[in-house]
Design a protein around this motif. Structure first.
Motif, PDB file in Angstrom:
ATOM      1  N   PRO B  92      84.991  58.385  49.104  1.00  0.00           N
ATOM      2  CA  PRO B  92      84.687  59.391  50.140  1.00  0.00           C
ATOM      3  C   PRO B  92      85.951  59.344  50.159  1.00  0.00           C
ATOM      4  O   PRO B  92      86.707  58.457  50.442  1.00  0.00           O
ATOM      5  N   ARG B  94      85.966  60.920  53.747  1.00  0.00           N
ATOM      6  CA  ARG B  94      85.561  59.545  54.929  1.00  0.00           C
ATOM      7  C   ARG B  94      84.417  59.322  54.952  1.00  0.00           C
ATOM      8  O   ARG B  94      83.681  59.895  54.204  1.00  0.00           O
ATOM      9  N   LEU B  95      84.029  57.992  55.394  1.00  0.00           N
ATOM     10  CA  LEU B  95      82.121  57.202  54.635  1.00  0.00           C
ATOM     11  C   LEU B  95      81.999  58.090  55.892  1.00  0.00           C
ATOM     12  O   LEU B  95      81.908  57.523  57.107  1.00  0.00           O
ATOM     13  N   ASP B  96      81.042  59.083  56.220  1.00  0.00           N
ATOM     14  CA  ASP B  96      80.143  59.724  56.821  1.00  0.00           C
ATOM     15  C   ASP B  96      79.007  58.704  57.132  1.00  0.00           C
ATOM     16  O   ASP B  96      78.238  58.778  56.189  1.00  0.00           O
ATOM     17  N   PHE B  97      78.996  57.839  57.942  1.00  0.00           N
ATOM     18  CA  PHE B  97      78.028  56.827  58.485  1.00  0.00           C
ATOM     19  C   PHE B  97      77.838  57.364  59.767  1.00  0.00           C
ATOM     20  O   PHE B  97      79.091  56.309  60.358  1.00  0.00           O
ATOM     21  N   ASP B  98      76.884  55.988  60.182  1.00  0.00           N
ATOM     22  CA  ASP B  98      76.979  55.531  61.693  1.00  0.00           C
ATOM     23  C   ASP B  98      77.635  54.124  61.893  1.00  0.00           C
ATOM     24  O   ASP B  98      77.021  53.558  61.267  1.00  0.00           O
ATOM     25  N   THR B 100      77.772  52.407  64.440  1.00  0.00           N
ATOM     26  CA  THR B 100      76.379  51.327  64.835  1.00  0.00           C
ATOM     27  C   THR B 100      75.523  50.559  63.190  1.00  0.00           C
ATOM     28  O   THR B 100      74.594  50.036  64.167  1.00  0.00           O
ATOM     29  N   PHE B 101      75.661  51.265  62.499  1.00  0.00           N
ATOM     30  CA  PHE B 101      74.543  50.689  61.177  1.00  0.00           C
ATOM     31  C   PHE B 101      75.330  49.095  60.900  1.00  0.00           C
ATOM     32  O   PHE B 101      75.706  49.112  60.691  1.00  0.00           O
ATOM     33  N   PRO B 102      73.298  48.254  61.848  1.00  0.00           N
ATOM     34  CA  PRO B 102      73.345  47.307  61.212  1.00  0.00           C
ATOM     35  C   PRO B 102      74.199  46.223  59.838  1.00  0.00           C
ATOM     36  O   PRO B 102      72.333  46.370  59.827  1.00  0.00           O
ATOM     37  N   ILE B 103      74.495  46.896  58.963  1.00  0.00           N
ATOM     38  CA  ILE B 103      74.772  46.304  57.770  1.00  0.00           C
ATOM     39  C   ILE B 103      76.003  46.019  57.282  1.00  0.00           C
ATOM     40  O   ILE B 103      77.353  46.120  57.986  1.00  0.00           O
ATOM     41  N   VAL B 146      79.666  46.187  58.238  1.00  0.00           N
ATOM     42  CA  VAL B 146      80.811  47.860  57.954  1.00  0.00           C
ATOM     43  C   VAL B 146      81.433  48.531  58.763  1.00  0.00           C
ATOM     44  O   VAL B 146      82.531  48.942  59.095  1.00  0.00           O
TER      45      VAL B 146
END
Lengths: 272, 257
Positions: B92, B94-98, B100-103, B146
Motif C-alpha cells: 500500500p 501508506r501503511l495505515d497503522f498505529d 505505537t503498536f508494539p510489534i 515497526v
C-alpha cells in the motif's frame, strides 16, 4: 480445602469466595486477552457501549422471563451488529453511531428497570458486580464461555493481529475482514456477559482496556504485550476480589482500581 | 463466457481490466478503464493527484466494489481468487497503522506465513523471513519495532512482506511517496532487479516520469479515464501529457527532458 491453605488464605473457606475467585481468574484472563485487540483497533468506546447495552438486555430478560445473562448476550449482540452495520453503510463516523446506540440502549435499560418493582437491589449487583451473587451455574457458564472465546482468540490470533495491523493487507490475502468483524464483536459481547456479575456493567470495559493499556506502556513486542496484559488482568481480578472481601467493598470498583494502580506503575516504567 | 473469450484474446495476460468504473458517495472516481498487463511486464500508472490512481489499484485488488466492469487476475475473477491470493503481493501507499503498536518486523512478517504458529518461535519461519528481508537488504531490521522504522525502512519491510509468499504479481501503490531522492533511486532499482531475477509482473503507481521512461514496459495515463496506454516513448507526448495533467503538463515535461 487443606487446613494449611485455609490458614494462609482464610477467605478460601467460603464457597462463594471460591466461586468468585474462579470466575475472577477466568474473566481476568479473558478480558485482558480480548482487550489487546480492542485497544489495538481503538474500540474502547465500542466495548464500553455494548457493556452498557447489557443493562437493557438484563431488564428485557427479567420482563420476558429469560435468564438475564443470556438475554444480555443477545441484546449486546444486536447493538454490536447495529453499530457495525450503520458504520459501514452510512457516512456517519463510528463514534457518532456508537454514541447514538450507547445512549439509546442505556436509556431503554433504565426505563425498563424503572418499570420493574422490587428489582433495584439485584440491579445494583449487575451495575457494579457482587461476588455474593455468583452462583455455581454462573461459574460453569463463565468458565465454559471463557474457554470458548479464548480458543477462538488464540487459534486465530495471527489473523486478528493482521486485521488490527492493516485491514487492506489482510483483505488482499483473502481474509474476510467484515465476517471477522462480526465474529470479533460476538466474542466481545460474550466477554462482557461473562464479566457482568463480578465486575458489573459500568466497569467491565475498564477490565478490558486497562490491562492492555498498562502492558502497552512497557511491551517491546506483541508476544510480551499479550503476556503482560494477561498478567495484569489476572492479578487485578484476583487481588481485587480478595481486597473487596477484606475491605467490604464492591468487587468491580476494587478490581478496576487495582488495575489502574498497575497502569500507573507501568506508566512510570514506560518505554520512551 | 466472457472470461473464456478474454483469455483466448490475451493468452499472456496476468491482469485483465475491462471497463472498470468506481463510484463512491455519488462521485465517479474513474470510469471505463480497460487494460492488460502481460506476464513479466512492468506497467506504471501515472496521473495527477486525485486522478483515481490509488482507488484504481484498490478496486483491482477487490478492496472497493466497482460500479461496473470486471477484473481478471491469473484468469480468475478477482472476487474469487481462492488460493491465488498467495500469488499476489501488495504494497500500500501508506501503511495505515498505529506507530505505537508494539510489534516487531519479525512478528509482522510472521503474520503473512499462514502455517507458522504465531506463538511458537521456530527456525523455519525465521529463515523464510530472513530470506525475504535479504531481498530488500533489510536483514538487520528483523528485531526492530515497526513503529521505529524510518519511512524508507518501512517501505522495504512492506516490500519484503509483499514478497514473502513468492508472488508472481506485485502491485505497488506509489512506493516512494515521502522518501528522499537517493532513497527513491535505490528503491526503484531494487524493484527493477527483483522483477528481472524473479520473473515478476509488476503494476505500480508513480508520479515520476523519469522512472516511467526508465523502467516501464507499459505506461497508463489516468485522470478519471485512461488517456493513454502503451510504451512510454510512443504514447507520452505533449498532447497526452497535457490531457492527463492539464496545465501542469509543461512543467512535468520540462523536468524530465
Amino acid at each position: 480445602m487443606p487446613d494449611s491453605v485455609v490458614q494462609l488464605l482464610p477467605f478460601l473457606e467460603y464457597p462463594f469466595m471460591q466461586r468468585a475467585l474462579l470466575v475472577g481468574l477466568a474473566i481476568g484472563f479473558l478480558c485482558a486477552t480480548i482487550g489487546v485487540y480492542v485497544t489495538l483497533r481503538s474500540m474502547a468506546f465500542f466495548s464500553d457501549a455494548i457493556a452498557h447495552a447489557a443493562l437493557a438486555g438484563i431488564a428485557l430478560g427479567v420482563i420476558f422471563g429469560i435468564a438475564p445473562v443470556p438475554a444480555a448476550v443477545l441484546f449486546t449482540l444486536v447493538i454490536a451488529v447495529g453499530i457495525t452495520y450503520l458504520t459501514f453503510h452510512t457516512e456517519l463516523s463510528s463514534d457518532t453511531v456508537i454514541g447514538v446506540f450507547f445512549s439509546g440502549s442505556l436509556a431503554l435499560g433504565v426505563l425498563l428497570i424503572g418499570m420493574q418493582e422490587g428489582y433495584q437491589t439485584d440491579l445494583l449487583s449487575y451495575l457494579f458486580g457482587d461476588i455474593l451473587a455468583v452462583t455455581r451455574l454462573d461459574v460453569l457458564l463463565a468458565l465454559g464461555l471463557a474457554a470458548l472465546v479464548m480458543t477462538v482468540l488464540f487459534m486465530r490470533s495471527g489473523l486478528l493481529v493482521k486485521i488490527a495491523f492493516n485491514r487492506d493487507l489482510a483483505a488482499v490475502e483473502g481474509v474476510r475482514v467484515v465476517t471477522w468483524d462480526y465474529i470479533f464483536m460476538t466474542l466481545l459481547a460474550l466477554t462482557v456477559a461473562v464479566s457482568l456479575k463480578t465486575v458489573g456493567i459500568i466497569l467491565v470495559s475498564a477490565l478490558i482496556i486497562v490491562p492492555a493499556a498498562a502492558a502497552r506502556n512497557v511491551a517491546p513486542n506483541f508476544r510480551v504485550l499479550m503476556l503482560l496484559s494477561i498478567l495484569v488482568g489476572v492479578v487485578s481480578a484476583v487481588s481485587g476480589l480478595i481486597g473487596s472481601y477484606y475491605l467490604n467493598t464492591p468487587s468491580g470498583p476494587t478490581i478496576v482500581l487495582v488495575s489502574i494502580g498497575l497502569f500507573v506503575l507501568s506508566f512510570a516504567a514506560r518505554r520512551r | 463466457m466472457k472470461a473464456d473469450n478474454s483469455e483466448s484474446l490475451y493468452p499472456n495476460a496476468v491482469l485483465l481490466v475491462q471497463d472498470l468504473s468506481l463510484v463512491l458517495g455519488g462521485q465517479t472516481l474513474f470510469e471505463e478503464v480497460s487494460f492488460v498487463v502481460d506476464e513479466g511486464e512492468i506497467a506504471i500508472i501515472i496521473g495527477p493527484n486525485g486522478a483515481g490512481k490509488t482507488m484504481l489499484i484498490k478496486t483491482i485488488l477487490n478492496l472497493r466494489q466497482p460500479a461496473a466492469g470486471s477484473v481478471t487476475i491469473f484468469g480468475r475473477d478477482h472476487r474469487q481468487l481462492g488460493d491465488f491470493h498467495d500469488r499476489i503481493g501488495y504494497m500500500p501507499q501508506r501503511l495505515d497503522f498505529d506507530r505505537t503498536f508494539p510489534i516487531t518486523v519479525y512478528e509482522v512478517l510472521l503474520l503473512k506465513l499462514k502455517d507458522a504458529g504465531f506463538w511458537l518461535r521456530s527456525a523455519g519461519p525465521r529463515e523464510k523471513i530472513l530470506t525475504a528481508l535479504a531481498k530488500v537488504r533489510g536483514e538487520n531490521l528483523i528485531d526492530r519495532r515497526v513503529g521505529q522504522l524510518s519511512g524508507g525502512e518501512l517501505q522495504r519491510i512492506l516490500l519484503a512482506y509483499a514478497l514473502l509468499t513468492e508472488p508472481e504479481l506485485l502491485v505497488l501503490d506509489e512506493p516512494v511517496a515521502g522518501v528522499d531522492v537517493t532513497g527513491e533511486e535505490t528503491f526503484y532499482e531494487l524493484i527493477h532487479n527483483l522483477q528481472k531475477n524473479e520473473q515478476l509482473t509488476v503494476l505500480m503507481v508513480s508520479h515520476d516520469l523519469d522512472v516511467v521512461y526508465r523502467y516501464a514496459d507499459q505506461v497508463l495515463c489516468l485522470n478519471r479515464r485512461l488517456l493513454c496506454r502503451g510504451a512510454p516513448r510512443q504514447v507520452l507526448r505533449e498532447d497526452t501529457l497535457e490531457q492527463t495533467y492539464g496545465s501542469y503538463a509543461g512543467a512535468y515535461h520540462h523536468n524530465h527532458h
